[in-house]
Every structure is written in structure tokens, then in C-alpha cells.
Design an enzyme around this catalytic site. Structure first.
Site, PDB file in Angstrom:
ATOM      1  N   ASN A 101     -16.355   7.987   2.574  1.00 35.34           N
ATOM      2  CA  ASN A 101     -16.422   9.318   3.164  1.00 35.34           C
ATOM      3  C   ASN A 101     -17.837   9.462   3.697  1.00 35.34           C
ATOM      4  OD1 ASN A 101     -16.170  11.975   3.875  1.00 35.34           O
ATOM      5  ND2 ASN A 101     -16.573  12.762   1.820  1.00 35.34           N
ATOM      6  N   GLU A 487     -15.518  37.473  11.327  1.00 37.90           N
ATOM      7  CA  GLU A 487     -14.708  36.719  10.354  1.00 37.90           C
ATOM      8  C   GLU A 487     -13.228  36.848  10.684  1.00 37.90           C
ATOM      9  OE1 GLU A 487     -14.915  34.477   8.387  1.00 37.90           O
ATOM     10  OE2 GLU A 487     -13.205  34.623   7.029  1.00 37.90           O
ATOM     11  N   LYS A 491     -10.819  33.607  11.339  1.00 39.95           N
ATOM     12  CA  LYS A 491      -9.566  33.380  10.582  1.00 39.95           C
ATOM     13  C   LYS A 491      -8.418  33.160  11.549  1.00 39.95           C
ATOM     14  CE  LYS A 491     -10.518  32.412   7.326  1.00 39.95           C
ATOM     15  NZ  LYS A 491     -11.926  32.270   7.374  1.00 39.95           N
ATOM     16  N   GLU A 494      -8.783  29.784  13.769  1.00 37.55           N
ATOM     17  CA  GLU A 494      -8.767  28.464  13.106  1.00 37.55           C
ATOM     18  C   GLU A 494      -7.413  28.119  12.506  1.00 37.55           C
ATOM     19  OE1 GLU A 494     -11.111  27.789   9.572  1.00 37.55           O
ATOM     20  OE2 GLU A 494     -11.151  29.901   9.093  1.00 37.55           O
TER      21      GLU A 494
HETATM   22  C1  AGP Z   1     -13.870  28.960   7.000  1.00 36.70           C
HETATM   23  O1  AGP Z   1     -12.570  29.529   7.134  1.00 36.70           O
HETATM   24  C2  AGP Z   1     -13.961  27.629   7.646  1.00 36.70           C
HETATM   25  N1  AGP Z   1     -13.073  26.720   7.068  1.00 36.70           N
HETATM   26  C3  AGP Z   1     -15.388  27.118   7.753  1.00 36.70           C
HETATM   27  O2  AGP Z   1     -16.042  27.947   8.696  1.00 36.70           O
HETATM   28  C4  AGP Z   1     -16.256  27.111   6.473  1.00 36.70           C
HETATM   29  O3  AGP Z   1     -16.559  28.436   6.094  1.00 36.70           O
HETATM   30  C5  AGP Z   1     -17.577  26.385   6.792  1.00 36.70           C
HETATM   31  O4  AGP Z   1     -17.270  25.048   7.114  1.00 36.70           O
HETATM   32  C6  AGP Z   1     -18.590  26.424   5.634  1.00 36.70           C
HETATM   33  O5  AGP Z   1     -18.044  25.766   4.517  1.00 36.70           O
HETATM   34  P1  AGP Z   1     -18.828  25.929   3.088  1.00 36.70           P
HETATM   35  O6  AGP Z   1     -18.766  27.395   2.738  1.00 36.70           O
HETATM   36  O7  AGP Z   1     -18.071  25.065   2.139  1.00 36.70           O
HETATM   37  O8  AGP Z   1     -20.243  25.473   3.313  1.00 36.70           O
END
Ligand code: AGP
Length: 614
Positions: A101, A487, A491, A494
Site C-alpha cells: 500500500n 459539506e 456529500k 461524492e
Molecule cells: C469525506 O466524505 C471524504 N471521504 C473525504 O473528504 C475525507 O474527509 C478526507 O479524505 C479526509 O479524510 P481523513 O478525515 O481520514 O483525514
């Protein structure tokens, strides 16, 4: 970000690996694969492009028997999602197998070197370089561990790697280089597990060890040895995970996202648990290591985060500046680390991250550390890198968040910033005991208010059906609700793939109002606060241009029905906590629109739960 599972013990390795990958599928789902070493020293590889279900069908049709193996779900970074690019990858002579990864930043240089020596590559991935390099060192006569160390020391970039040697069915070797997704060792009785994340092994063990940056481990049926890449032994701390396996499962819900939206009242209770004294208004955040000297020495806080967590930080700015009167800047982590921020020892940098593994956020934290800031984090994943590198942290206590679209982590991270604001204000003397008691009293109503919003889920499902064919959406809000507009837009876009924008309502007349016509739904957050009249004015301007307005309004406000086409009512909340109540209808609206559109809600295209690559 990819999912990794390794196993050695008395069970069928393929069963453990498939079960673990299933719980990690949210981390990436372009392809999946596994490799099991059979007793006669044969490596059986099964892998395919597409969802994990393809691999499950493959293994069902062609079972692999063996008690040591590794597996992987992929979110493609190098090489298109395809069978040939699926992990695991082997050396060209099939002597070693690797899953990874992260990104091998010098893979081209290493690939050229290996090809010049006659190595033939079978894929376009950077991962295969690791397997070919490892095989070359093994075939040079080095013992497996030394061959692994030699390989790892050649790699540049952030990587988590697990290695299997065809000629050694007694051990697996794994390593964590940089901030790529973590490596967790699960400690069983006569068996050992390796996983990118805790949910993959919870059904087998709750005793875990987390590898730190530039650490490696050798695991066998008896246990594990953690060491530096040099081989110098490390005495690693063991942790007991409190989560129960059920909490990481969907239960009666259709999607993890739906479950996590409905878990928010309980999650808020959990994040408050043990931290507030209703009588005195005192807030207890022992892991933050706050002192009056430290707080009074601060002259600013910079919040760094990505995506939804960034929007949480925008709300946190209002909370901390209003309650604690400490200046707050909010920066995208991916920007912060490249513009030489003005930081000194009077700055605290607060990282907000659900996973605690987001590469951009971790890199911003490293930048802050180098520049002498006090480093804090608000984080959900226990034992994650962000938690470990901080001077102080607040756990979200939201429980595992599996759905790629973040919901309960968003709301609990706002609650945590509210608690932090009160704690900072009390230590700084900018928030009186009386004010703190009022603020804490308001908090006690929050779980119930959130629950009352969820009671109207059927209405949101019906409203979503009216708009599930829209091609564009606009979300507008003012003040502390402007981040909620952002936000709500994120939502929706995405998980439903509908283009959506969040905008400060006051900015509409400076351009976006040109977008408005009878095809554009506009969600206007117009709950009772000092900006309500301004929001009504924006709604009227939108309606005058034919826009379709969905207003989020406070229960009892009948007048709004004369202004908006549709009204979503939410219970009255204190203005500083209104964002948490107001976001829940937007989470549900996005969820139901995505479901009506037949989208893959928990695993939206092109996304992963935690972005551990830059
Ligand atoms: C949120 O719905 C998304 N999946 C994405 O923006 C996420 O909040 C962002 O990648 C940050 O992730 P983290 O809070 O784990 O750092």
C-alpha cells in the site's frame, strides 16, 4: 489507499484473508487478490480486477489450501485496474510474493536497474519492483530477513509492505515506510495476523501492535519480532482494542453510510463520555496535555485537514474564536505544506483526521513539527499515525467509520472542537465558569436533537426522489452554517456523482446567481440565528430567478413556507451547535439521492476511505 491482510497459523489462510479483505474493502476496490503457500512449497495466487466478490468467486471455484498467505484490495495508483496489475505480485521466478500500500517513488529507476539485469516484468505497477528486487536478493543467497531489509532500504516513498517467501512457510515479513497506510499486527493464540486496519482482524483478536514509521516485523505462529530496518530489535507496545466486531459490521442497515448516519446520536454521547462535568462546566481532555502556561503562550491555532475534515475545521474556527477568543486559521493540508506557513512556538497546529493516515494531513503535521509548533490532532482511528505523532489528541470515539463518505466522524469532530474551545477558554480565562456551564448544558441536548432529525428520514427519502435526476445542485449558508453548505455539497457529489457546489450565501450576487434557473435546486440553510433575515433575502433572490429552493429551517417557522419550494424542519439548537443538527438532513438527502440513482454508496467510484497517497 489499499487493504492488506496477512496470516500464519492453523486456519485456512484463504478464509482469514477473504474475511479480512471484506472488512477492508472500503479502502479500495479496483481489484483484489491473495496468495497462499501450500505445504509442498507451491505458491497459489488468485487475483482479479473488480470487486472483492470476483475474488471470492475465483477462490470458491479454485480453492487454495494452506496456512500462510497474504491478500490485498487495490485502489490503483500505478497501472490501470486489471488482472495483471492486481496484487499480489511475484518475482519472475515465483520465489517471493508481495502486497503493498503506498507509492514506490523511485520505482522507475529500480525497474530500469532490474530490467538491465534481465528481469522480465509482468505488470505496470510499482509494487512488482519490490517483488523482483526481493527475489533478486533472495536468489543472491541472502537469508529472507536480510533480503527483505536490503529491499526495503532501496525503496523511496511511503509504503506498507508484506512479503512471503516460497521456500519458507514459517514466517511473513512486513514493514511500514513513511506515512502510508498503517501496519497492524494481530496477536492470536498460535497464530498471527497482519492488516492495514483493525476491522480486518477484530473477529480473531483484539490484541494488536502498531508498526511505526520505518519499522518492520517478522511474524510466525509463535508470535512476532518488531525491529528497525537495520535489524535492531524494538520492544513494541501491545494495545487492546475495545471495539466489538459487530460495531464494524452493517447490522440491519443497507449501507455502512446509512448505519453511520443513524449512529450519530450515540457517537455524540460516546465522544462526550467522561469529558464533561455538568455541574461545573469543566471539560476534561487529559490526552491533550493542556496547561495554563501552554494555552496562554499561544497566539494562534492553525487547523489543517482534508475534505470533510477540513469543513469540520471551518466550523471549529467559529467555535474556538467565539468561545476561547484565540485566532484560528483553517488550511487545506495539501496546500499548507507547500506555502511556508508562519509558525513559531506560539502556534498550535490542530490536524483533524478520521483515519489518522491521510498522507497530506500527516505531511502537514510533519511540517508543523519541523517549524516548532505544538501539534494536536482530533482523530477517530485509535493508534493511527496522527495520534502517535501528536503532542496531544482528542479521540472522536465515533467507532469504526467504514462508509467512504464521512458522516459521524464529521459531527463528532465538531463536538470535540467545541469541547476543546471550552477547555482552552477556561484555561485562558476568556470563558467564564458560568458561560462554560451554559455551553456544556447546551451540549447535553445534542444527542436528542440529532435523533429528532433522524426521525424524519422518510421525508428526506421522498424529497430525494424529486431531485435524484438533477444534474447540478447549489448549497448556500452563512456564518457558521457556510461550512455546512460546503459539506452538504461534498456529500452529494461524492456518492451520487451529481455536480454540487457549496457557497457563502452572501457571495451569490457576485457571480453564482447567474447559474440560477428553473432546473437548479438550491439548498438554503436558514435556521433561526442572527443571519436568518439575510438568508430569507437570498432565498427570495433565488426564487425571483426561477430557482427551486429547499430550505433547512427551524421547527415552528411557518413563514418560510411562503418563501421556499420545500422545507426541511430541524429542531431549535444553540447557534454554535446548529451546524451539527443542520448537516444531518443533508447527509440523508445525499444518501437517498445516491440510492435512488443506484450508486454504490459505500464505495463510490474513484474514491477510497483514507487517501494515504499524496
Ligand atoms: C469525506 O466524505 C471524504 N471521504 C473525504 O473528504 C475525507 O474527509 C478526507 O479524505 C479526509 O479524510 P481523513 O478525515 O481520514 O483525514
Amino acid at each position: 489507499m489499499c487493504g492488506i491482510v496477512g496470516y500464519i497459523g492453523s486456519r485456512q489462510a484463504s478464509d482469514v484473508i477473504l474475511s479480512g479483505l471484506k472488512r477492508l474493502e472500503y479502502r479500495g476496490y479496483d481489484s483484489a487478490g491473495l496468495a497462499v503457500l501450500t505445504r509442498n512449497g507451491h505458491v497459489n495466487v488468485r487475483r482479479d480486477a473488480g470487486k472483492l466478490s470476483n475474488l471470492e468467486s475465483l477462490v470458491a471455484a479454485q480453492p487454495v489450501n494452506g496456512h500462510i498467505g497474504i491478500g490485498h484490495t487495490r485502489w490503483a495508483t500505478h497501472g490501470a485496474p486489471s488482472q495483471r496489475n492486481s496484487h499480489p505480485h511475484t518475482g519472475m521466478n515465483g520465489r517471493v510474493v508481495v502486497v503493498q500500500n503506498g507509492i514506490v517513488e523511485n520505482f522507475i529507476e529500480l525497474k530500469d536497474e532490474l530490467q538491465a539485469e534481465g528481469v522480465v516484468f509482468a505488470s505496470d505497477t510499482d509494487t512488482e519492483v519490490i517483488a523482483q528486487l526481493l527475489e533478486r536478493y533472495v536468489e543472491s543467497g541472502l537469508p529472507f530477513l536480510e533480503a527483505a531489509q536490503a529491499t526495503l532500504n532501496r525503496l523511496e516513498g511511503s509504503n506498507a509492505v508484506v512479503m512471503l517467501n516460497r521456500d519458507d512457510d514459517r514466517q511473513l515479513i512486513c514493514a511500514r515506510l513513511g506515512n502510508a497506510g498503517g501496519i497492524t499486527l494481530g496477536i492470536g493464540d498460535g497464530e498471527m495476523f497482519i492488516a492495514s486496519d483493525i476491522p480486518a482482524i477484530l473477529e480473531y483478536t483484539r490484541q494488536v501492535v502498531f508498526l511505526e514509521n520505518r519499522q518492520m516485523a517478522v511474524i510466525d505462529q509463535r508470535g512476532y519480532r518488531v525491529m528497525h530496518l537495520t535489524g535492531e530489535p524494538i520492544s513494541a507496545e501491545e494495545h487492546t482494542i475495545a471495539w466489538d466486531p459487530v460495531s464494524a459490521a452493517k447490522g440491519e442497515y443497507r449501507h455502512f453510510m446509512q448505519k453511520e448516519i443513524f449512529e450519530q446520536p450515540r457517537a455524540i454521547v460516546e465522544t462526550l463520555g467522561g469529558r464533561i462535568d455538568f455541574e461545573t462546566g469543566d471539560v476534561s481532555l487529559p490526552e491533550m496535555n493542556l496547561t495554563p502556561e501552554l494555552v496562554n503562550h499561544l497566539n494562534k491555532i492553525i487547523i489543517v485537514a482534508c475534505g470533510t475534515s477540513f469543513y469540520s475545521g471551518l466550523v471549529g474556527k467559529y467555535l474556538i474564536e467565539s468561545i476561547a477568543r484565540i485566532p484560528v486559521e483553517v488550511e487545506y493540508a495539501s496546500e499548507f505544506r507547500y506555502y511556508h506557513p508562519i509558525i513559531d512556538d506560539r502556534t498550535a497546529v490542530l490536524a483533524i483526521t478520521q483515519s489518522g493516515e491521510t498522507a497530506d494531513t500527516l505531511a502537514a503535521m510533519e511540517q508543523a513539527r519541523q517549524d516548532g509548533a505544538t501539534l494536536w490532532t482530533i482523530v477517530n482511528a485509535f493508534g493511527s499515525q496522527a495520534m502517535r505523532v501528536s503532542d496531544g489528541y482528542i479521540a472522536m470515539h465515533a467507532g469504526p467509520e467504514i462508509g467512504v463518505a464521512s458522516t459521524k466522524a464529521f459531527t463528532t469532530s465538531i463536538v470535540d472542537q467545541y469541547l476543546l474551545a471550552v477547555a482552552l477558554g477556561r484555561l485562558k480565562g476568556s470563558c467564564s465558569a458560568e458561560r462554560a456551564r451554559e455551553l456544556i448544558f447546551d451540549l447535553t441536548h445534542l444527542p436528542d436533537l440529532a435523533g429528532r432529525v433522524l426521525d424524519h428520514d422518510a421525508e428526506y427519502k421522498e424529497l430525494a426522489h424529486l431531485f435524484h435526476k438533477a444534474t447540478d445542485f447549489l448549497f448556500i449558508g452563512r456564518g457558521i452554517n457556510y461550512p455546512i453548505a460546503l459539506e452538504g455539497a461534498l456529500k452529494l457529489k461524492e456518492i451520487s456523482y451529481i455536480h454540487a457546489e457549496g457557497y457563502p450565501a452572501g457571495e451569490m450576487k457576485h457571480g453564482p446567481i447567474a447559474l440560477i434557473d428553473e432546473t437548479l435546486p438550491i439548498v438554503a440553510i436558514a435556521t433561526n440565528d442572527f443571519l436568518y433575515d439575510k438568508m430569507v433575502s437570498q432565498i427570495q433572490q433565488s426564487k425571483a430567478r426561477g430557482g427551486i429552493v429547499i430550505a433547512v429551517a427551524t421547527e415552528g417557522n411557518e413563514a418560510i413556507c411562503n418563501e421556499a419550494d420545500h422545507v426541511i424542519y430541524v429542531p431549535e439548537a444553540s447557534p454554535l451547535l446548529a451546524p451539527i443538527v443542520n448537516v444531518i438532513p443533508l447527509q440523508l438527502l445525499a444518501y437517498h439521492i445516491a440510492v435512488w440513482r443506484g450508486c454504490d454508496v459505500d464505495q463510490p467510484r474513484n474514491l477510497a476511505k483514507s487517501v494515504t497517497v499524496e
